[in-house]
Design an enzyme around this catalytic site. Structure first.
Site, PDB file in Angstrom:
ATOM      1  N   LYS A  19      35.352 -69.161 -21.662  1.00  0.00           N
ATOM      2  CA  LYS A  19      36.404 -68.649 -20.766  1.00  0.00           C
ATOM      3  C   LYS A  19      37.530 -68.016 -21.578  1.00  0.00           C
ATOM      4  O   LYS A  19      37.945 -66.875 -21.324  1.00  0.00           O
ATOM      5  CB  LYS A  19      36.960 -69.787 -19.920  1.00  0.00           C
ATOM      6  CG  LYS A  19      38.257 -69.439 -19.187  1.00  0.00           C
ATOM      7  CD  LYS A  19      38.869 -70.674 -18.541  1.00  0.00           C
ATOM      8  CE  LYS A  19      40.240 -70.379 -17.968  1.00  0.00           C
ATOM      9  NZ  LYS A  19      40.220 -69.394 -16.877  1.00  0.00           N
ATOM     10  N   HIS A 650      39.983 -69.540   6.249  1.00  0.00           N
ATOM     11  CA  HIS A 650      39.613 -68.483   5.302  1.00  0.00           C
ATOM     12  C   HIS A 650      38.241 -68.766   4.731  1.00  0.00           C
ATOM     13  O   HIS A 650      37.919 -69.905   4.396  1.00  0.00           O
ATOM     14  CB  HIS A 650      40.634 -68.394   4.160  1.00  0.00           C
ATOM     15  CG  HIS A 650      40.193 -67.488   3.049  1.00  0.00           C
ATOM     16  ND1 HIS A 650      40.065 -66.128   3.215  1.00  0.00           N
ATOM     17  CD2 HIS A 650      39.816 -67.741   1.771  1.00  0.00           C
ATOM     18  CE1 HIS A 650      39.641 -65.587   2.087  1.00  0.00           C
ATOM     19  NE2 HIS A 650      39.474 -66.545   1.197  1.00  0.00           N
ATOM     20  N   HIS A 703      39.214 -60.370  -7.327  1.00  0.00           N
ATOM     21  CA  HIS A 703      38.435 -60.755  -8.494  1.00  0.00           C
ATOM     22  C   HIS A 703      38.298 -59.608  -9.490  1.00  0.00           C
ATOM     23  O   HIS A 703      37.644 -59.756 -10.519  1.00  0.00           O
ATOM     24  CB  HIS A 703      37.058 -61.258  -8.074  1.00  0.00           C
ATOM     25  CG  HIS A 703      37.120 -62.557  -7.327  1.00  0.00           C
ATOM     26  ND1 HIS A 703      37.288 -62.611  -5.969  1.00  0.00           N
ATOM     27  CD2 HIS A 703      37.073 -63.834  -7.752  1.00  0.00           C
ATOM     28  CE1 HIS A 703      37.317 -63.876  -5.581  1.00  0.00           C
ATOM     29  NE2 HIS A 703      37.201 -64.638  -6.649  1.00  0.00           N
ATOM     30  N   CYS A 735      41.164 -62.979  -1.061  1.00  0.00           N
ATOM     31  CA  CYS A 735      41.228 -64.379  -1.473  1.00  0.00           C
ATOM     32  C   CYS A 735      42.611 -64.623  -2.067  1.00  0.00           C
ATOM     33  O   CYS A 735      43.468 -63.745  -2.062  1.00  0.00           O
ATOM     34  CB  CYS A 735      40.117 -64.660  -2.492  1.00  0.00           C
ATOM     35  SG  CYS A 735      39.662 -66.399  -2.652  1.00  0.00           S
TER      36      CYS A 735
END
Length: 763
Positions: A19, A650, A703, A735
């Protein structure tokens, strides 16, 4: 000798090294060579951790996603990135996230920022993959360099490698045709590339190749069944042995098909399909290997090793060397190492096994099968003691919670009035314009927020200091939203580490790891809480923060909660009672929070059910049972409020067209969904289903670092208005915004608000 092997290993590293390396490269802070070197180090470490297995997986490591890796191996690149001639890894990141690293895209010959590939869930997991794209003109061309490089690395470590690839039929099934073409028509073009790949691997001395076809645990029509037969009869002359791997579910009516395919071995998920094992043994030809997934690759509880041995020892007697054992699926879905956990509740820790511990369980089973149980008697005794302690622990079962669940009745899931009556009251109270704007809840988790949280958790910052830091960030979020002229505000969730973990930390029946990270997609990792016992809510969890935010503005403030189904599906859930029972306990706990927010004057409450669809069984015939208890749990949570209180929910990155009726049954006043990556295709459901309530189709792909233009948002919303009446449409991102930076968020939301104002002119 029973062969022991693994289907895949977590790629992120025990400390999320991948990451941080990815984000460093994307931010222009490190080089591509440094990123590749880190990848090689992680692979070497992963293989070292699998020492002692007879076969180790190769190709399970990916810099972003294994499905995207397969697309590049097959030469299936979207047309929008085909003209790039730089390093293939930069192009790979363009498909994954819309751009590669800072400084690279600035001078890319063909495509700096492009549309990122669509993302959806990998079967019924919380792992997201990049959806392969197909057209009638799609051509395939082999690029085996990734696998060949990793094979060379395993040879240097003296390991026997088993390359892992996604099978041709599953690859087509999980992709999306971008025109009106039939995906299966591409199989004829695809199979020669697979045959070339297998021959290439054989030339490297590979004996076994794991070909993942999880599509076999779903309901297949005659065309897809025929495709599987066609594919493997065409590949049967490969110079390698194929281990066809299925997982996540049951073969059922596909057992005969799977057993008859001309492959050397078949792996099945014996955690989910134990009942089908005997049938499969009877169907398998005498020369075929049967690999049983006897260690749960999806959950983190210790395996009952004695019970597994009781079951499979007779099978070893019958099948001999033809019986292999493995985890049920790739260990991608569990954390790396339980030994890293120094602060985890000691009693709960004794009940758990992460990836490394699961491999040790596998080694114990293998040794017991080869040398007898006496050779591992100490390990078996310790395992049985831990299992017995868990069963006897008074912390697992709470009579008060069980009594509360028993009191649940139908009325608890019913709103006082029908939607039309509620909507009129809410409109009069909230006084929102047409195309009202809002966000999904979170704002950027800045370095300051993360620092304050870590200092507080470490005991270096007292609660008053932490509260002051979080309030400052909440105020910043509110002021920024007011400047942007958003209509319904959120408090930004500065105090929340994760939308599930935050709530789990405040509920009895949960425990928490420090390093229990699993990959959700790319560099996004989550740390699922551990649901080990009956669930209850000792005190209010969000009211303090939401009411403070509401005190800062006269605009409506949304209370932000995570729903019971999502908390369940994004947790490691206890395996000693039905999931539906745990979900109902969660519903009662979150219901208390909803009522407390309403009592505190919060009149818009969002209860996120982002994971509703991913809990669906893989077979449609089993959907309704799940949907019945999932929708009931949501309704128990949401429907105790008055008519004037507006309930939002959502859902993100999930195809839901085929469950739209159940979503309508949730009876939320407003639903917000992801639609930007799919270019509003997710709204096709509304062509035939008249959704009765309000809906916010996401117009900003959070994203991707790309900033949507005002014109693009207007265009998307006009597409939405062709299906949903304009008076019932909201404008919002896909989102939450926690993963983005303020420098990206402000211009994107500025364009979003401007688009809403433009749209209002036509109402």
């Amino acid at each position: 000798m029973t062969t022991i092997h693994n289907l895949g290993f977590p790629r992120i590293g025990a400390k999320r090294e991948l990451k941080f390396a990815l984000e460093s490269y994307w931010n222009g802070e490190s080089s591509l060579d440094e990123l590749k070197a880190l990848g090689a180090q992680l692979r070497q470490r992963n293989w070292e951790n699998q020492t002692g297995l007879d076969l180790v997986p190769v190709g399970d490591f990916a810099f972003y996603d294994q499905v995207l890796d397969m697309s590049f191996t097959l030469g299936n690149l979207p047309e929008r990135v085909q003209g790039f001639h730089g390093d293939p890894l930069d192009n790979y990141f363009r498909v994954a996230r819309g751009r590669s690293a800072k400084g690279i895209d600035d001078h890319a010959a063909c495509c700096g920022s492009v549309a990122a590939g669509e993302m959806t869930k990998w079967f019924d997991t919380n792992y997201h993959y990049i959806v392969p794209e197909f057209t009638a003109a799609t051509a395939f061309m082999l690029d085996a360099s990734r696998l060949l490089e990793q094979l060379a690395e395993t040879r240097a470590q003296g390991l026997k490698a088993k390359p892992v690839i996604i099978g041709p039929v599953t690859y087509l099934a999980i992709g999306k045709a971008k025109d009106d073409s039939n995906k299966l028509a591409l199989l004829e073009r695809l199979l020669p590339v697979y045959a070339e790949l297998l021959d290439t691997l054989a030339a490297q001395g590979v004996e076994w190749v794991q070909v993942d076809e999880p599509i076999l645990v779903t309901e297949l029509d005659a065309d897809w069944q025929h495709a599987l037969n066609t594919a493997y009869h065409q590949l049967k002359d490969a110079k390698v042995k194929l281990l066809l791997a299925t997982y996540f579910g049951q073969l059922q009516e596909n057992a005969y098909l799977a057993a008859g395919l001309p492959v050397a071995g078949l792996h099945i998920d014996a955690i989910n399909d134990r009942e089908g094992v005997q049938t499969l043994i009877n169907l398998l030809p005498a020369h075929k290997v049967l690999s049983l997934g006897v260690i749960n690759g999806r959950n983190i509880w210790k395996t009952d090793l004695a019970a597994v041995l009781d079951w499979i020892e007779p099978l070893v007697e019958r099948l001999g060397e033809r019986l292999w054992i493995a985890p049920s699926c790739s260990l991608l879905h569990v954390p790396v190492d339980l030994a890293s956990e120094q602060k985890l509740d000691a009693e709960v820790k004794s009940w758990l096994a992460f990836a490394l511990q699961k491999l040790e369980e596998l080694r114990v089973l293998g040794k017991a099968l080869r040398e007898g149980r006496a050779a591992v008697q100490d390990a078996l005794a310790a395992n049985q003691a831990a299992l017995a302690a868990r069963r006897a622990s008074p912390r697992v079962n709470n009579p008060a919670v069980e009594a509360a669940v028993a009191r649940v009745n139908v009325d608890m899931g019913q709103r006082k009035s029908a939607y039309a009556n509620r909507a009129a009251k809410q409109a009069g109270f909230l006084k929102l314009p047409a195309y009202p704007t809002t966000t999904i809840g979170s704002f950027p988790q800045t370095a300051e927020i993360r620092h304050a949280r870590s200092e507080f958790k470490a005991g270096c910052l007292d609660y008053l200091g932490y509260q002051a830091a979080m309030r400052a960030e909440i105020e910043r979020s509110v002021r920024e939203q007011e400047k942007l002229e958003l209509d319904v505000l959120v408090h930004g969730e500065a105090e929340r580490n994760d939308m599930v973990e935050y709530f789990g930390e405040q509920l009895d029946g949960y425990a928490f790891s420090q390093f229990g990270w699993v990959q959700s997609y790319g560099s996004r990792c989550v740390k699922p809480p551990i649901l080990f016992g009956d669930i209850s809510r000792p005190k209010a969890m969000t009211v303090e923060w939401i009411t403070y935010a509401q005190s800062l503005t006269k605009k409506p403030m949304k209370g932000m909660l995570t729903g019971p189904v999502t908390i369940l599906n994004w947790s490691f859930v206890r395996d000693d009672q039905p999931r539906s029972a745990s979900c109902k306990q969660l519903a009662l706990a979150i219901r208390q929070e909803v009522l407390d927010l309403e009592q505190a004057g919060v009149r818009v409450i969002q209860i996120d059910e982002a994971a509703l669809r991913e809990g669906l069984p893989l077979r449609k015939s089993q959907w309704q049972e799940y949907l019945d208890w999932a929708v009931e749990s949501f309704r128990i949570t949401a429907n105790g409020v008055g008519d004037e209180t507006q309930i939002h929910t959502h859902m993100c990155y999930s195809e839901f067209n085929d469950i739209i009726a159940s979503i309508a049954d949730m009876d939320a006043d407003v639903i917000t969904i992801e639609t930007s990556r799919s270019d509003m295709e997710l709204l096709d459901a509304f062509d035939s289903f008249k959704y009765p309530n309000e809906i916010g189709p996401g117009v900003y792909d959070i994203h991707s670092p790309n900033i949507p233009t005002q014109e693009h948002i207007v265009q998307l919303m006009k597409k939405a208005a062709e299906r949903i009446p304009a008076e019932r449409l909201w404008v919002n991102p896909d989102c939450g915004l926690k993963t983005r930076q303020w420098a990206e968020v402000i211009p994107a939301l500025t364009n979003m608000v401007a688009a809403a104002k433009t749209l209002r002119q036509s109402v």
